[in-house]
Design an enzyme around this catalytic site. Structure first.
Site, PDB file in Angstrom:
ATOM      1  N   GLU A  81      -9.933   5.858   2.780  1.00 23.80           N
ATOM      2  CA  GLU A  81     -10.757   4.779   3.292  1.00 23.80           C
ATOM      3  C   GLU A  81      -9.830   3.599   3.563  1.00 23.80           C
ATOM      4  O   GLU A  81      -8.761   3.487   2.972  1.00 23.80           O
ATOM      5  CB  GLU A  81     -11.820   4.370   2.268  1.00 23.80           C
ATOM      6  N   SER A 100       1.574  -9.675  -0.778  1.00 26.10           N
ATOM      7  CA  SER A 100       1.282  -8.241  -0.711  1.00 26.10           C
ATOM      8  C   SER A 100       1.483  -7.619   0.661  1.00 26.10           C
ATOM      9  O   SER A 100       1.708  -6.419   0.772  1.00 26.10           O
ATOM     10  CB  SER A 100      -0.150  -7.987  -1.187  1.00 26.10           C
ATOM     11  N   LYS A 160       0.816  -1.216   0.000  1.00 28.38           N
ATOM     12  CA  LYS A 160       0.000   0.000   0.000  1.00 28.38           C
ATOM     13  C   LYS A 160       0.851   1.268   0.000  1.00 28.38           C
ATOM     14  O   LYS A 160       0.438   2.297  -0.540  1.00 28.38           O
ATOM     15  CB  LYS A 160      -0.939   0.000   1.214  1.00 28.38           C
TER      16      LYS A 160
HETATM   17  C1  LIG Z   1      -1.839  -6.935   2.436  1.00 26.59           C
HETATM   18  C2  LIG Z   1      -2.952  -6.588   1.521  1.00 26.59           C
HETATM   19  N1  LIG Z   1      -3.043  -7.212   0.329  1.00 26.59           N
HETATM   20  C3  LIG Z   1      -4.041  -6.942  -0.519  1.00 26.59           C
HETATM   21  C4  LIG Z   1      -5.035  -6.038  -0.219  1.00 26.59           C
HETATM   22  C5  LIG Z   1      -6.128  -5.828  -1.204  1.00 26.59           C
HETATM   23  O1  LIG Z   1      -6.039  -4.634  -1.893  1.00 26.59           O
HETATM   24  P1  LIG Z   1      -5.610  -4.596  -3.407  1.00 26.59           P
HETATM   25  O2  LIG Z   1      -6.443  -5.579  -4.137  1.00 26.59           O
HETATM   26  O3  LIG Z   1      -5.880  -3.197  -3.793  1.00 26.59           O
HETATM   27  O4  LIG Z   1      -4.178  -4.922  -3.500  1.00 26.59           O
HETATM   28  C6  LIG Z   1      -4.985  -5.350   1.001  1.00 26.59           C
HETATM   29  C7  LIG Z   1      -6.016  -4.375   1.353  1.00 26.59           C
HETATM   30  O5  LIG Z   1      -6.200  -3.942   2.430  1.00 26.59           O
HETATM   31  C8  LIG Z   1      -3.917  -5.647   1.892  1.00 26.59           C
HETATM   32  O6  LIG Z   1      -3.836  -5.046   3.084  1.00 26.59           O
END
Ligand SMILES: Cc1ncc(COP(=O)(O)O)c(C=O)c1O
Lengths: 406, 275
Positions: free
Chosen positions: A120, A388, A98
């Site tokens: 948000e 992620s 993020k």
């Molecule tokens: C660690 C992590 N991965 C994925 C996501 C999902 O978001 P996005 O699909 O925008 O990557 C989030 C959202 O809060 C997250 O905290």
């Protein structure tokens, strides 16, 4: 070599912010002039070497990029198929991908002379990343978070508060991400002159989906370089989880024109697609509609009322998805699959036990799919998963789900 | 008489040297039968034009009062199909009072634009206000709606500058809806003088009537704003009257009258505007 062919899949959106029929600018008139300004500011920043160099400097020294590409040796051996790599976005400052987006947008907000930031958040990772860049640049920050999410992601709420952000719990609807986004939009309409809305995923009105993708595509660009170094070739498959789709589009974008790279997005299958309102798989279980400024796949009933969706993971239970994914789905370039809560929990534990990495529950959805396909692939094949985020925020709720005593 | 019901109604109020009183209520709030009674009594209570809200799960531009009205309606089983049926029932007894459907795009998109326009016209709808369709998305609904003979009423706001005004006014018909502030429905108007100035500014760019809405809650406000505006719109105050009349969430015999009494007072205020 890097020239985009006329038939490239990386050229979107068009000048009206559309990816095929998806995307667009479905916002109230109050916001329209601001969105046009934002696009102008972004176009000028995009080609300003000073902007790019400031962002690169922050990426290196503040976020800790490049993030490593890690060979998950024990898990690969355990599954007995393809070689599995993790793109370690969990090692970024604040613990997820993020921050990549927040760094870009905060610089843009400053360029536009905005004096207040709103955001948000679902899991709280985007809220934390936003609060972090606001602390770094001394800007006041208000984060809207569904009341349900406030309860299930308490550590992140505390982090945001310590970073100086105001956290506003949203009780409307089911008190999750979509309701937080509605409330953020209401605040934005009210404070449009002073306020920059730092959207946390590759969704919303144009130019957000494009802009967030651009700030996240460093993930895929680094993967390309790193896998060439480690394996001497591109991966056979790329996998990422899909909430709004920012880590996924960041991972995928650089590879869209590589026909030999299979690309898969893992959606939140919750209790299963057959359970009404029991999942958040907007592409495998929804249909096109218009919400939060863009046309995209949405969970909705036959009257066009938006459903809440469910996922064990607070970052994935959004009833929509970024418009570029909707388009990539329809073109067939990317495959989207649902992963259930149960499968994600199993993957969460497997990653923790075999690799010593506690993944975010969101990322565990991607891993669960990797665990399905890896055993069916030969040992000379390579899969890259975008890990992620880290799972510190989730240990308490996972512990509860697994019945572990504190 | 030429033009639409909306054109005719503004011609009438103009001839009477007063602003039109535009009342917003939510379709199906608090339930279908009570909403029918509310709607049927609006014209005799003083409503010159009726805006009928199409309930939506995610009303991004609305404050709490209208959010709750939409939730009550949806919980009672309201849908876009039933909203159109409501208009058809109203039209059996009233062929004069203009009805404008107001809401968000997704339910219309899901209903199907062509079918929606055909059904709305057949039911006696006169115009549409769709909050999340700016001029940039005119091809979605605005142009087909104009072709179908409906008025498409667009919002202009304090952030719409003169340059942009041309874009916004281009395909607007019926009237222009000036949003009194940057904010959501039900919020406070902070600067009433600025509203008057904005209305004059817009009138310099169009011959259409200009109605003002958002934040008008009292007869005094209606009188003040109605001095320069061709119409005053009240919504949150009326749906709050519905809410206040409920007991344990259920409509009472006095629910419709509570709304009508509120409309009478506000419409009186509007009538005094220029006297
Ligand atoms: C660690 C992590 N991965 C994925 C996501 C999902 O978001 P996005 O699909 O925008 O990557 C989030 C959202 O809060 C997250 O905290």
């Amino acid at each position: 070599m890097n020239k985009r062919a006329a038939n490239s899949l990386r050229q979107g959106p068009d000048e009206r912010g559309k990816f095929g029929i998806f995307g667009g600018r479905f916002v109230a008139e109050t916001l329209m002039p601001l969105i046009l300004d934002l696009e102008k500011a972004y176009r000028s920043a995009q080609k300003d070497p000073a902007f790019l160099s400031e962002m690169n400097d922050l990426r290196t020294h503040f976020a800790g990029r490049p993030s490593p590409l890690y060979y998950a040796e024990r898990l690969s051996a355990e599954l007995g198929g393809a070689r599995i790599y993790f793109k370690r976005e969990d090692l970024n400052h604040t613990g997820s991908h993020k921050l990549n987006n927040c760094l870009g947008q905060i610089l843009l907000a400053r360029r536009m002379g905005k004096t207040r930031i709103i955001a948000e958040t679902g899991a709280g990772q985007h809220g934390v990343a936003t609060a972090t860049v606001c602390a770094r640049f001394g800007l006041p920050c208000t984060v809207f978070m569904g009341a349900t999410d406030v309860a299930r992601q308490m550590p992140n709420v505390l982090r945001m508060k310590m970073l100086g952000a105001e956290v506003r719990p949203v009780t409307a609807g089911a008190g999750t991400l979509k309701d937080a986004m509605n409330e953020a939009l209401r605040d934005w309409v009210t404070n449009v002159e002073s306020t920059y809305y730092l959207i946390g995923t590759a969704a919303g009105p144009h130019p957000y989906p494009e802009m967030v993708r651009d700030f996240q595509k460093v993930i895929g660009e680094e993967i390309r370089e790193q896998i060439m170094e480690l394996e001497g070739r591109l991966p056979d498959a790329l996998v990422a989880c899909i909430g709004g789709g920012s880590n996924a589009i960041g991972t995928f974008h650089d590879f869209l024109d590589e026909p030999n790279v299979q690309i898969i997005g893992a959606e939140a299958g919750g209790h299963g697609l057959d359970v009404e309102n029991g999942h958040a798989a907007s592409m495998t279980g929804g249909r096109p509609g218009v919400l939060h400024g863009n046309r995209t796949y949405l969970l909705q009933n036959e009257d066009g009322q938006i459903l809440e969706g469910h996922s064990i993971s607070a970052g994935l239970d959004y009833p929509g998805v970024g418009p570029e994914h909707a388009w990539l789905r329809d073109t067939g370039r990317v495959t989207y699959v649902p992963v259930t809560d149960k499968e994600a929990l199993d993957a969460f534990m497997a990653c923790t036990k075999f690799e010593g990495i506690i993944p975010a529950l969101e990322s565990a959805h991607g891993l669960a799919h990797v665990m399905k396909i890896a055993p069916q692939m030969k040992s000379d094949k390579v899969i890259v998963l975008c890990l992620s985020g880290r799972g510190d925020k989730d240990v308490e709720s996972v512990g509860k789900h697994l019945g572990m005593a504190l | 008489m030429t033009g639409t019901r909306i054109d005719r109604r503004f011609a009438k109020t103009k001839a009477e040297n007063r602003p039109a009183f535009v009342s917003f209520v939510m379709a199906g709030d608090p339930d279908e039968a009570t909403a029918d009674a509310i709607l049927a009594g609006l014209p005799s209570a003083g409503a010159d034009i009726i805006e009928l809200g199409m309930p939506f799960s995610d009303p991004m531009a609305d404050g709490v009062a209208i959010q709750l009205a939409g939730q009550r309606a949806l919980a009672a089983g309201m849908s876009l199909r039933k909203t159109i049926d409501t208009v058809a029932r109203f039209r059996r007894n009233d062929d004069e009072t203009p009805i404008v459907l107001m809401g968000y795009y997704n339910p219309i998109y899901i209903y199907g634009v062509e079918k929606f326009l055909a059904d709305a016209v057949a039911a006696g709808v006169d115009g549409l206000i769709v909050v999340d369709l700016p001029a940039e998305e005119d091809e979605e609904l605005c142009l087909p709606a104009l072709a179908a003979g409906l008025n498409f009423i667009r919002l202009t706001t304090p952030t719409t500058d003169n340059k942009r005004l041309a874009t916004v006014l281009k395909n607007t018909s019926g009237f222009v809806y000036y949003v009194s502030m940057t904010g959501i429905t039900g919020a406070e108007i902070k600067n009433r003088t600025a509203v008057g100035e904005a209305v004059s500014r817009i009138k310099g760019h169009t011959n259409l009537p200009v109605a003002v809405g958002f934040g008008i809650k009292t007869p005094e406000d209606a009188a003040l704003i109605g001095r320069g505006a061709d119409g005053v719109v009240v919504g949150s105050a009326l749906v709050s009257a519905v809410a206040d009349s409920l007991v344990d969430g259920k409509p009472q015999p006095g629910t419709a009258e509570a709304v009508h009494s509120c409309v009478r007072k506000l419409a009186e205020g509007a009538k005094r505007a220029r006297s």
